[in-house]
Scaffold this active site. Structure first.
Site, PDB file in Angstrom:
ATOM      1  N   ASP A 218       9.620   3.111  -8.428  1.00  0.00           N
ATOM      2  CA  ASP A 218       8.452   3.969  -8.183  1.00  0.00           C
ATOM      3  C   ASP A 218       8.516   5.276  -8.963  1.00  0.00           C
ATOM      4  OD1 ASP A 218       7.039   2.319  -6.413  1.00  0.00           O
ATOM      5  OD2 ASP A 218       8.270   2.947  -4.732  1.00  0.00           O
TER       6      ASP A 218
ATOM      7  N   CYS B 283      -0.401  -3.767  -4.221  1.00  0.00           N
ATOM      8  CA  CYS B 283      -0.503  -3.538  -5.654  1.00  0.00           C
ATOM      9  C   CYS B 283      -0.076  -4.777  -6.427  1.00  0.00           C
ATOM     10  CB  CYS B 283       0.378  -2.347  -6.058  1.00  0.00           C
ATOM     11  SG  CYS B 283      -0.252  -0.769  -5.468  1.00  0.00           S
TER      12      CYS B 283
ATOM     13  N   LYS C 169       5.588   7.138   3.173  1.00  0.00           N
ATOM     14  CA  LYS C 169       4.748   5.962   3.409  1.00  0.00           C
ATOM     15  C   LYS C 169       5.605   4.767   3.799  1.00  0.00           C
ATOM     16  CE  LYS C 169       3.196   3.479  -0.166  1.00  0.00           C
ATOM     17  NZ  LYS C 169       3.405   2.006   0.053  1.00  0.00           N
ATOM     18  N   ASN C 170       6.747   4.626   3.124  1.00  0.00           N
ATOM     19  CA  ASN C 170       7.583   3.452   3.329  1.00  0.00           C
ATOM     20  C   ASN C 170       8.398   3.505   4.618  1.00  0.00           C
ATOM     21  OD1 ASN C 170       6.648   2.311   0.964  1.00  0.00           O
ATOM     22  ND2 ASN C 170       8.319   3.124  -0.277  1.00  0.00           N
TER      23      ASN C 170
ATOM     24  N   ARG D  87       6.338 -10.729  -6.239  1.00  0.00           N
ATOM     25  CA  ARG D  87       6.728 -10.258  -4.917  1.00  0.00           C
ATOM     26  C   ARG D  87       6.579 -11.364  -3.861  1.00  0.00           C
ATOM     27  NH1 ARG D  87       4.470  -4.196  -3.985  1.00  0.00           N
ATOM     28  NH2 ARG D  87       5.951  -4.310  -2.289  1.00  0.00           N
TER      29      ARG D  87
ATOM     30  N   ARG E 146      -3.571   5.358  -1.334  1.00  0.00           N
ATOM     31  CA  ARG E 146      -2.756   4.525  -0.447  1.00  0.00           C
ATOM     32  C   ARG E 146      -1.434   5.235  -0.142  1.00  0.00           C
ATOM     33  NH1 ARG E 146      -0.667  -0.141  -2.733  1.00  0.00           N
ATOM     34  NH2 ARG E 146       0.281  -0.369  -0.697  1.00  0.00           N
TER      35      ARG E 146
END
Length: 454
Positions: free
Chosen positions: A326, A137, A40-41, A142, A434
């Protein structure tokens, strides 16, 4: 049970009790095979990079997740043609790129933080960019200050509006000397996506060096960029006048691979994660083994299972090559079944341990220390925002009714429900998808007992 409805990848609401509901009857090990696609990243960032090319790009092994759908919608709003050319293959043509209205961007971007990365490419392409209030999220502050400071260093003018941020570059963008106060992945991506077309040379110090960052560098180099990585987190980018499209296969999703590994550990299962590779998971594999897990490395994946009784461990999260933040949430679920006291020091996000409250409702014994715990043996520098979780086990888990708080925390609830005796109800499950492709299909393939309802 094991009733499957549509694997819709609609955007999550970002909070509250909404979307599909997952009901799990736990107490059985997960066994079998799951396939992981691209990270995903990386996939979402490589899609943004396609804006920089003067010809179409082809991206392979793209996961079917809602974050990819958000980025695709944002690209299409800006006039990029996105076509599917097979399972997990996207063709992205930026030749028709245009400016988009703030309302259109906001309508598609509410559940993602990706829009901030559109800034550099859009400033090069159109001379302006609009960024709505960012979603994602809720696991910490952040701030986007790192991004905005970097864009200002390149020569961008930043105007903050009630509805978001407007950026312009009337004189174009130029190379810059930038030192990040923290090796932020997002800010490093921002600098890379902006510097490759800026006039002159950019020196980025204290850069993030995650495997997904290196894969993004590979994508940009294929497009014609000149990027070199030096020791001690220093990256040099020589700006070029134009870039072409790329053809690239995404690096595998090591976060998903680690998540399934933790599921095998927590449920006493045996899971082969096809597509997982050893090199990118060295740090995780060491911790997995210390906790009592065992694994076999194969050419096409990694097999994860228990190697005996689970053992208590001490873990400190950190930027790569440290233990990823994560990874700690699904691991904590497994540590509830370890014989003794484990400690997880979370040093990356200040709110990432809030998910443990639901685990305690399911029978876990987890105490969160909001200010962290000072310990002489610590290797990661103590940070002002850090927290720590002390997990005492083993404690039997039982079913509960929980609401997903964020992506990794939500997946951790799934693991806990699978390991627990009785029935659990997990609400707001859309958030999990997601970052996890075909979650329900994979659970079914591993023998999970569940029902999905709208």
């Amino acid at each position: 049970m094991n009733t499957l409805l549509s694997e819709s990848t609609s955007s999550p609401s970002g909070g509250g009790d909404s979307g599909q509901v997952l009901t799990i009857r736990g107490g059985r090990p997960l066994t079998g095979r799951v396939d992981v696609k691209g990270a995903k990243n990386l996939a979402t960032k490589a899609m943004v990079a396609a804006l920089l090319g003067e010809s179409a790009s082809v991206l392979r092994d793209v996961p079917e997740i809602s974050d990819v759908h958000v980025v695709r919608s944002l690209l299409e709003v800006h006039g990029v043609t996105v076509e599917e050319e097979g399972d997990g293959v996207l063709r992205l043509d930026p030749s028709g790129a245009v400016s988009a209205h703030m309302e259109e961007i906001d309508a598609h971007a509410g559940a993602s933080r990706i829009p901030i990365l559109f800034c550099g490419p859009l400033l090069h392409l159109l001379g302006q960019a609009f960024i709505p209030d960012l979603g994602g999220c809720r696991i910490g502050d952040r701030p986007i200050d790192f991004h905005l400071d970097a864009l200002r260093a390149f020569g961008a003018i930043v105007d903050k509006l009630p509805s978001g941020i407007r950026l312009s570059a009337p004189d174009g963008l130029h190379g810059a000397n930038i030192e990040l106060p923290y090796p932020s992945v997002g800010a490093t991506e921002q600098v890379l996506l902006t510097a490759v077309r800026a006039k002159g040379t950019t020196e980025l110090r204290n850069a993030a060096i995650e495997p997904e960052i290196m894969d993004l560098i590979a994508v940009l180099q294929k497009m014609g960029a000149i990027i070199s990585y030096e020791p001690n987190r220093v990256i040099f980018i020589e700006g070029v006048d134009s870039l072409r499209g790329y053809d690239h296969r995404c690096i595998f999703d090591r976060n998903e691979a680690a998540s399934w590994a933790c599921a095998a550990l927590a449920t006493d299962g045996d899971i082969f994660v096809a597509g997982a590779k050893q090199q990118e998971m060295l740090t995780f594999l060491n911790v997995f083994r210390k906790a009592g897990g065992d694994f076999d490395i194969a050419e096409d994946g990694i097999r994860f299972r228990r190697g005996g009784a689970l053992k208590p461990i001490v873990v400190e999260t950190d930027v790569h090559p440290g233990f990823m933040t994560d990874w700690q949430q699904p691991l904590i679920v497994a540590l509830t079944q370890a014989e003794g006291v484990s400690t997880v020091h979370e040093t990356v996000y200040e709110n990432r341990l809030g998910f443990t409250r639901a685990l305690n409702l399911m029978g876990a014994d987890i105490v969160v220390h909001p200010e962290g715990i000072a310990a002489p043996e610590r290797r990661v520098p103590r940070r002002a925002l850090e927290q720590a979780a002390v997990i005492t086990g083993p404690t039997p888990l039982h079913g509960a009714d929980v609401v997903v708080p964020d992506l990794r925390g939500g997946y951790s609830y799934v693991i806990a429900a699978l390991a627990a005796e009785g029935e659990s109800t997990i609400r707001n499950v859309d958030i999990i998808r997601r970052g996890y492709e075909k979650l329900f299909d994979k659970l079914a393939a591993l023998g999970a007992d569940f029902v999905v309802t709208d």
